[in-house]
Design an enzyme around this catalytic site. Structure first.
Site, PDB file in Angstrom:
ATOM      1  CB  CYS A   4      -0.831   0.094   1.033  1.00 55.65           C
ATOM      2  SG  CYS A   4      -1.661   1.545   1.442  1.00 55.65           S
ATOM      3  CB  CYS A   7       0.942   1.094   4.419  1.00 55.02           C
ATOM      4  SG  CYS A   7      -0.572   0.829   5.008  1.00 55.02           S
ATOM      5  CG  HIS A  46      -4.524  -0.378   4.903  1.00 55.08           C
ATOM      6  ND1 HIS A  46      -3.922   0.324   3.633  1.00 55.08           N
ATOM      7  CD2 HIS A  46      -5.653  -0.905   4.300  1.00 55.08           C
ATOM      8  CE1 HIS A  46      -4.689   0.065   2.653  1.00 55.08           C
ATOM      9  NE2 HIS A  46      -5.860  -0.766   2.969  1.00 55.08           N
ATOM     10  CG  HIS A 100      -6.658   9.383   0.064  1.00 54.72           C
ATOM     11  ND1 HIS A 100      -6.662   8.214  -0.409  1.00 54.72           N
ATOM     12  CD2 HIS A 100      -6.590  10.127  -0.937  1.00 54.72           C
ATOM     13  CE1 HIS A 100      -6.733   8.152  -1.654  1.00 54.72           C
ATOM     14  NE2 HIS A 100      -6.954   9.507  -2.110  1.00 54.72           N
TER      15      HIS A 100
HETATM   16  P1  5GP Z   1      -7.507   9.301  -5.140  1.00 58.31           P
HETATM   17  O1  5GP Z   1      -7.576   9.554  -6.531  1.00 58.31           O
HETATM   18  O2  5GP Z   1      -7.079   7.938  -4.834  1.00 58.31           O
HETATM   19  O3  5GP Z   1      -8.412   9.962  -4.151  1.00 58.31           O
HETATM   20  O4  5GP Z   1      -6.155  10.395  -4.722  1.00 58.31           O
HETATM   21  C1  5GP Z   1      -4.683   9.646  -4.697  1.00 58.31           C
HETATM   22  C2  5GP Z   1      -3.901  11.017  -5.043  1.00 58.31           C
HETATM   23  O5  5GP Z   1      -2.703  10.472  -4.566  1.00 58.31           O
HETATM   24  C3  5GP Z   1      -3.806  11.548  -6.026  1.00 58.31           C
HETATM   25  O6  5GP Z   1      -4.227  12.664  -6.069  1.00 58.31           O
HETATM   26  C4  5GP Z   1      -2.264  11.378  -6.558  1.00 58.31           C
HETATM   27  O7  5GP Z   1      -1.929  12.611  -7.224  1.00 58.31           O
HETATM   28  C5  5GP Z   1      -1.721  11.202  -5.067  1.00 58.31           C
HETATM   29  N1  5GP Z   1      -0.470  10.128  -5.292  1.00 58.31           N
HETATM   30  C6  5GP Z   1      -0.324   9.114  -6.126  1.00 58.31           C
HETATM   31  N2  5GP Z   1       0.947   8.690  -5.874  1.00 58.31           N
HETATM   32  C7  5GP Z   1       1.696   9.651  -4.878  1.00 58.31           C
HETATM   33  C8  5GP Z   1       2.823   9.632  -4.195  1.00 58.31           C
HETATM   34  O8  5GP Z   1       3.598   8.701  -4.779  1.00 58.31           O
HETATM   35  N3  5GP Z   1       3.067  10.508  -3.463  1.00 58.31           N
HETATM   36  C9  5GP Z   1       2.238  11.712  -3.264  1.00 58.31           C
HETATM   37  N4  5GP Z   1       2.666  12.608  -2.380  1.00 58.31           N
HETATM   38  N5  5GP Z   1       1.149  11.870  -3.728  1.00 58.31           N
HETATM   39  C10 5GP Z   1       0.755  10.636  -4.551  1.00 58.31           C
HETATM   40 ZN    ZN Z   2      -2.426   1.559   3.423  1.00 51.91          ZN
END
Ligand code: 5GP
Ligand code: ZN
Length: 113
Positions: A4, A7, A46, A100
Protein backbone atom coordinates in the site's frame (compact mmCIF):
# COMPACT_ATOMS: atom_id res chain seq x y z
CA UNK A 1 -0.74 -3.33 4.89
CA UNK A 2 1.69 -4.79 2.35
CA UNK A 3 1.91 -3.11 -1.00
CA UNK A 4 0.00 0.00 0.00
CA UNK A 5 1.55 3.28 -1.13
CA UNK A 6 0.39 5.32 1.85
CA UNK A 7 1.35 2.62 4.38
CA UNK A 8 4.80 2.58 2.78
CA UNK A 9 5.08 6.38 2.99
CA UNK A 10 3.99 6.30 6.65
CA UNK A 11 6.48 3.51 7.39
CA UNK A 12 9.29 5.38 5.62
CA UNK A 13 9.73 2.72 2.92
CA UNK A 14 8.88 5.37 0.33
CA UNK A 15 10.17 8.82 1.08
CA UNK A 16 7.78 11.73 1.12
CA UNK A 17 7.88 14.83 3.28
CA UNK A 18 5.45 14.44 6.17
CA UNK A 19 4.07 17.91 6.82
CA UNK A 20 2.08 16.98 9.92
CA UNK A 21 1.56 13.93 12.09
CA UNK A 22 -0.52 13.10 15.16
CA UNK A 23 -1.94 9.98 16.84
CA UNK A 24 -4.50 9.48 14.08
CA UNK A 25 -3.23 10.79 10.78
CA UNK A 26 -0.42 12.30 8.76
CA UNK A 27 -0.30 14.83 5.94
CA UNK A 28 1.65 14.97 2.69
CA UNK A 29 1.52 17.12 -0.43
CA UNK A 30 -0.19 15.52 -3.38
CA UNK A 31 2.44 14.55 -5.97
CA UNK A 32 0.19 15.77 -8.78
CA UNK A 33 -1.55 18.86 -7.39
CA UNK A 34 -4.71 20.11 -9.06
CA UNK A 35 -4.54 23.47 -7.27
CA UNK A 36 -1.91 25.60 -5.47
CA UNK A 37 -2.92 23.91 -2.20
CA UNK A 38 -3.41 20.17 -2.50
CA UNK A 39 -2.73 18.17 0.64
CA UNK A 40 -3.65 14.61 1.56
CA UNK A 41 -4.75 13.88 5.12
CA UNK A 42 -4.22 10.17 5.63
CA UNK A 43 -5.04 7.87 8.56
CA UNK A 44 -1.93 6.29 10.09
CA UNK A 45 -3.62 2.89 10.06
CA UNK A 46 -4.75 1.24 6.86
CA UNK A 47 -8.44 2.04 6.45
CA UNK A 48 -10.04 1.60 3.06
CA UNK A 49 -13.77 2.04 2.67
CA UNK A 50 -16.19 4.16 4.68
CA UNK A 51 -18.90 1.53 4.42
CA UNK A 52 -16.78 -0.80 6.59
CA UNK A 53 -16.03 1.76 9.28
CA UNK A 54 -16.42 0.87 12.96
CA UNK A 55 -17.18 3.45 15.65
CA UNK A 56 -13.46 3.88 16.40
CA UNK A 57 -12.72 4.54 12.74
CA UNK A 58 -15.17 7.44 12.70
CA UNK A 59 -13.14 9.01 15.52
CA UNK A 60 -10.15 8.95 13.17
CA UNK A 61 -12.24 10.51 10.39
CA UNK A 62 -13.41 13.20 12.77
CA UNK A 63 -9.83 14.00 13.67
CA UNK A 64 -8.82 14.10 9.99
CA UNK A 65 -11.49 16.71 9.27
CA UNK A 66 -10.32 18.79 12.22
CA UNK A 67 -6.74 18.65 10.90
CA UNK A 68 -7.96 19.57 7.40
CA UNK A 69 -9.76 22.66 8.70
CA UNK A 70 -6.70 23.74 10.68
CA UNK A 71 -4.54 23.25 7.59
CA UNK A 72 -6.96 25.27 5.46
CA UNK A 73 -6.44 28.14 7.89
CA UNK A 74 -2.65 27.62 7.99
CA UNK A 75 -2.45 27.46 4.18
CA UNK A 76 -4.42 30.69 3.86
CA UNK A 77 -7.44 29.31 2.02
CA UNK A 78 -10.03 29.34 4.79
CA UNK A 79 -11.47 32.65 3.59
CA UNK A 80 -11.01 32.26 -0.19
CA UNK A 81 -12.46 28.75 -0.04
CA UNK A 82 -11.41 25.15 -0.39
CA UNK A 83 -12.70 21.68 -1.08
CA UNK A 84 -12.48 18.54 1.06
CA UNK A 85 -12.86 15.34 -0.92
CA UNK A 86 -12.79 11.62 -0.17
CA UNK A 87 -12.92 9.45 -3.26
CA UNK A 88 -14.41 6.01 -2.89
CA UNK A 89 -14.04 3.26 -5.46
CA UNK A 90 -14.12 3.14 -9.24
CA UNK A 91 -16.62 5.76 -10.31
CA UNK A 92 -14.97 8.41 -8.09
CA UNK A 93 -11.65 7.86 -9.84
CA UNK A 94 -10.00 6.68 -6.61
CA UNK A 95 -6.40 5.66 -7.29
CA UNK A 96 -5.15 4.71 -3.82
CA UNK A 97 -7.38 2.46 -1.74
CA UNK A 98 -5.93 3.63 1.60
CA UNK A 99 -8.52 6.22 2.67
CA UNK A 100 -7.44 9.86 2.37
CA UNK A 101 -8.98 13.29 2.52
CA UNK A 102 -7.95 15.80 -0.16
CA UNK A 103 -7.66 19.45 0.89
CA UNK A 104 -7.77 21.46 -2.33
CA UNK A 105 -7.72 25.23 -2.66
CA UNK A 106 -5.88 28.32 -3.74
CA UNK A 107 -7.77 29.03 -6.91
CA UNK A 108 -11.36 29.05 -8.12
CA UNK A 109 -12.65 25.47 -8.24
CA UNK A 110 -16.14 26.30 -9.46
CA UNK A 111 -17.00 24.04 -12.37
CA UNK A 112 -14.09 21.68 -11.63
CA UNK A 113 -14.94 18.18 -10.43
P1 5GP B 1 -7.38 9.33 -5.11
O1 5GP B 1 -7.55 9.48 -6.58
O2 5GP B 1 -7.10 7.90 -4.71
O3 5GP B 1 -8.46 9.98 -4.30
O4 5GP B 1 -6.09 10.19 -4.74
C1 5GP B 1 -4.80 9.68 -4.72
C2 5GP B 1 -3.87 10.86 -4.81
O5 5GP B 1 -2.57 10.43 -4.46
C3 5GP B 1 -3.79 11.46 -6.22
O6 5GP B 1 -4.23 12.81 -6.18
C4 5GP B 1 -2.32 11.32 -6.60
O7 5GP B 1 -1.82 12.44 -7.28
C5 5GP B 1 -1.64 11.13 -5.24
N1 5GP B 1 -0.44 10.32 -5.30
C6 5GP B 1 -0.26 9.17 -6.01
N2 5GP B 1 0.97 8.68 -5.79
C7 5GP B 1 1.58 9.53 -4.91
C8 5GP B 1 2.87 9.55 -4.30
O8 5GP B 1 3.72 8.68 -4.51
N3 5GP B 1 3.14 10.58 -3.45
C9 5GP B 1 2.22 11.57 -3.19
N4 5GP B 1 2.59 12.54 -2.34
N5 5GP B 1 0.99 11.57 -3.74
C10 5GP B 1 0.67 10.57 -4.59
ZN1 ZN C 1 -2.38 1.49 3.58
Amino acid sequence: MDDCLFCKIYGGEISSEILYKDDYCFVIKDINPVAPVHLLIIPSVHLAYLQSFEVEDFKILNSMYKVAIELAIAEGVSESGYRLVINQKRDSGQQVSHLHLHLIGGHNLAGIG
